[in-house]
Design a protein around this motif. Structure first.
Motif, short mmCIF file in Angstrom:
data_model
loop_
_atom_site.label_atom_id
_atom_site.label_comp_id
_atom_site.label_asym_id
_atom_site.label_seq_id
_atom_site.Cartn_x
_atom_site.Cartn_y
_atom_site.Cartn_z
N ARG A 1 -82.69 -14.49 -70.70
CA ARG A 1 -82.25 -13.48 -69.74
C ARG A 1 -82.78 -12.11 -70.15
N ARG A 2 -83.24 -11.35 -69.20
CA ARG A 2 -83.79 -10.04 -69.49
C ARG A 2 -82.67 -9.00 -69.56
N ILE A 3 -82.62 -8.30 -70.66
CA ILE A 3 -81.65 -7.23 -70.83
C ILE A 3 -82.38 -5.96 -71.24
N THR A 4 -81.82 -4.82 -70.87
CA THR A 4 -82.48 -3.54 -71.11
C THR A 4 -82.15 -3.00 -72.50
N PHE A 5 -82.96 -2.06 -72.94
CA PHE A 5 -82.70 -1.40 -74.23
C PHE A 5 -81.35 -0.69 -74.19
N ARG A 6 -81.02 -0.08 -73.04
CA ARG A 6 -79.74 0.62 -72.91
C ARG A 6 -78.58 -0.35 -73.12
N GLN A 7 -78.67 -1.54 -72.53
CA GLN A 7 -77.61 -2.53 -72.70
C GLN A 7 -77.47 -2.95 -74.15
N LEU B 1 -73.44 -0.45 -80.29
CA LEU B 1 -72.40 0.54 -80.61
C LEU B 1 -71.02 -0.13 -80.58
N GLY B 2 -70.82 -0.98 -79.58
CA GLY B 2 -69.57 -1.73 -79.53
C GLY B 2 -69.41 -2.63 -80.75
N GLY B 3 -70.53 -3.18 -81.24
CA GLY B 3 -70.49 -4.01 -82.42
C GLY B 3 -70.04 -3.25 -83.65
N VAL B 4 -70.50 -2.02 -83.80
CA VAL B 4 -70.05 -1.18 -84.92
C VAL B 4 -68.54 -0.98 -84.84
N ALA B 5 -68.05 -0.68 -83.64
CA ALA B 5 -66.61 -0.47 -83.45
C ALA B 5 -65.82 -1.74 -83.74
N ALA C 1 -67.66 -2.07 -73.43
CA ALA C 1 -67.92 -3.34 -72.74
C ALA C 1 -67.84 -3.18 -71.22
N LYS C 2 -67.02 -2.25 -70.75
CA LYS C 2 -66.89 -2.04 -69.31
C LYS C 2 -68.18 -1.46 -68.72
N LYS C 3 -69.05 -0.90 -69.55
CA LYS C 3 -70.32 -0.36 -69.09
C LYS C 3 -71.42 -1.43 -69.06
N LEU C 4 -71.04 -2.67 -69.39
CA LEU C 4 -72.02 -3.75 -69.47
C LEU C 4 -71.71 -4.85 -68.46
N LYS C 5 -71.37 -4.47 -67.25
CA LYS C 5 -70.93 -5.43 -66.26
C LYS C 5 -72.02 -6.43 -65.85
N ASN C 6 -73.27 -6.07 -66.04
CA ASN C 6 -74.36 -6.98 -65.67
C ASN C 6 -74.90 -7.75 -66.86
N MET C 7 -74.26 -7.62 -68.01
CA MET C 7 -74.69 -8.32 -69.22
C MET C 7 -73.68 -9.41 -69.54
N PRO C 8 -74.11 -10.66 -69.65
CA PRO C 8 -73.18 -11.76 -69.93
C PRO C 8 -72.37 -11.51 -71.21
N PRO C 9 -71.08 -11.83 -71.22
CA PRO C 9 -70.26 -11.59 -72.41
C PRO C 9 -70.76 -12.35 -73.63
N GLN C 10 -71.41 -13.51 -73.41
CA GLN C 10 -71.97 -14.26 -74.53
C GLN C 10 -72.99 -13.42 -75.30
N LEU C 11 -73.85 -12.72 -74.55
CA LEU C 11 -74.88 -11.90 -75.18
C LEU C 11 -74.29 -10.65 -75.81
N ILE C 12 -73.27 -10.08 -75.16
CA ILE C 12 -72.60 -8.91 -75.74
C ILE C 12 -72.05 -9.26 -77.12
N ALA C 13 -71.31 -10.37 -77.18
CA ALA C 13 -70.71 -10.79 -78.44
C ALA C 13 -71.76 -11.13 -79.48
N LEU C 14 -72.86 -11.77 -79.05
CA LEU C 14 -73.93 -12.14 -79.98
C LEU C 14 -74.56 -10.89 -80.61
N VAL C 15 -74.85 -9.88 -79.79
CA VAL C 15 -75.40 -8.64 -80.32
C VAL C 15 -74.43 -8.02 -81.32
N GLN C 16 -73.14 -8.04 -81.00
CA GLN C 16 -72.16 -7.38 -81.85
C GLN C 16 -72.01 -8.05 -83.21
N VAL C 17 -71.97 -9.38 -83.24
CA VAL C 17 -71.82 -10.05 -84.54
C VAL C 17 -73.10 -9.92 -85.37
N CYS C 18 -74.25 -9.85 -84.70
CA CYS C 18 -75.51 -9.63 -85.44
C CYS C 18 -75.50 -8.25 -86.08
#
Length: 299
Positions: free
Chosen positions: A59-65, A71-75, A172-189
């Motif tokens: 899936r294509r995701i942007t640098f901003r996402q 940043l959410g991962g740091v938090a 996370a509310k600013k990432l409505k077009n990004m699947p939660p699986q990918l959000i969580a993956l970025v954060q744990v990395c």
């Protein structure tokens, strides 16, 4: 299934799973930083597998996402480290109850940064829920470190953890077009990179129970739970996220009692009942005072 109902089911399941996390943290027998590191490591493996099976890796995701998720991962990592450290100073039940001030912080963020408003009725339910949390905090469980510096530090750590959780949820509310699986993956990395230099590589767990607890924290409490939670965050308005979050301390207190024999005082039981009542009131749109109705145009 209706979007809101699906989000409610996801958040309820996520908070129930989250309520058992203290048990597995204690069962691992590891320092807080090490627990967080291995939670991120095993969580990354679980999420990578999930994303691969669901075709998310292409899936294509942007640098901003990616930047917002990082940043959410740091938090999130700071949040985990502070909360797990709090368990060593106060009981799981007390730390979790104080940590559950997070919905109030999140609602405040919604008002400050998202332009959200609260009706008087819903604000009243949040106040009632806060009273329930206070009742639980004041009923210090038998055998906990309830006096001196340790107790104060534990409360401060739990409050700090709540703040950083709310920061992560707001992002996370600013990432409505990004699947939660990918959000969580970025954060744990991000967590792996952050904590690898501080992990205790020379004193790894030496038994299956500890490793089993750490794997569970990664696969279930991170992989599964964060998919459910972020999916719910993207579907639910802020006030409903706050409502369902109150399931978490109730489950944690019950687990603390069943697993570690931490006695539940009357005020804890009253606090738990108050929290459940307030969550139901928010969810079903009840009013605190008869004759007053909540405005449908507000959150």
């Amino acid at each position: 299934m209706d979007k809101t109902l699906r989000g409610a089911a996801e958040m309820s399941a996520a908070m129930t799973i989250l309520g058992t996390i203290g048990f597995f943290v204690v069962l691992s027998g590891q320092a807080a930083i090490d627990v967080v590191f291995w939670r991120c490591a095993f969580g990354a493996l679980a999420l990578l597998l999930i994303c691969a099976l669901q075709g998310m890796l292409h899936r294509r995701i942007t640098f901003r996402q990616i930047a917002i998720a990082a940043l959410g991962g740091v938090a999130i990592v700071v949040n985990w480290a502070m909360l797990f450290s709090a368990y060593g100073n106060v009981s799981i039940g007390v730390a979790t109850a104080v940590y559950n001030t997070q919905p109030f912080i999140l609602v405040g963020f919604g008002v400050l940064f998202l332009g959200e408003r609260l009706s008087a009725a819903r604000l009243s339910w949040l106040s009632v829920a806060f009273l329930g949390v206070v009742l639980i905090v004041q009923a210090k469980p038998v055998g906990a470190a309830t006096d001196g510096t340790n107790y104060t530090v534990g409360i401060a750590l739990a409050l700090g953890a709540a703040f950083f959780w709310a920061v992560a949820a707001l992002l996370a509310k600013k990432l409505k077009n990004m699947p939660p699986q990918l959000i969580a993956l970025v954060q744990v990395c991000v967590g792996i990179v952050m904590l690898a230099p501080f992990a205790s590589w020379t004193s790894l767990p030496d038994d299956g129970v500890a490793w089993g607890a750490l794997i569970t924290l990664g696969a279930v409490h991170t992989g599964l739970m964060y998919i459910l939670m972020y999916g719910a965050v993207q579907k639910l308005p802020t006030y409903l996220q706050g409502a369902f979050s109150f399931v978490y301390p109730v489950v944690a207190i019950l687990v603390d009692y069943i697993a570690f024999g931490q006695a539940l005082h009357l005020s804890q039981l009253l606090g738990a009942a108050t929290i459940i009542l307030s969550a139901a009131g928010l969810t079903l749109g009840w009013t605190v005072f008869a004759g007053k109705t909540a405005s449908k145009s507000t959150l």
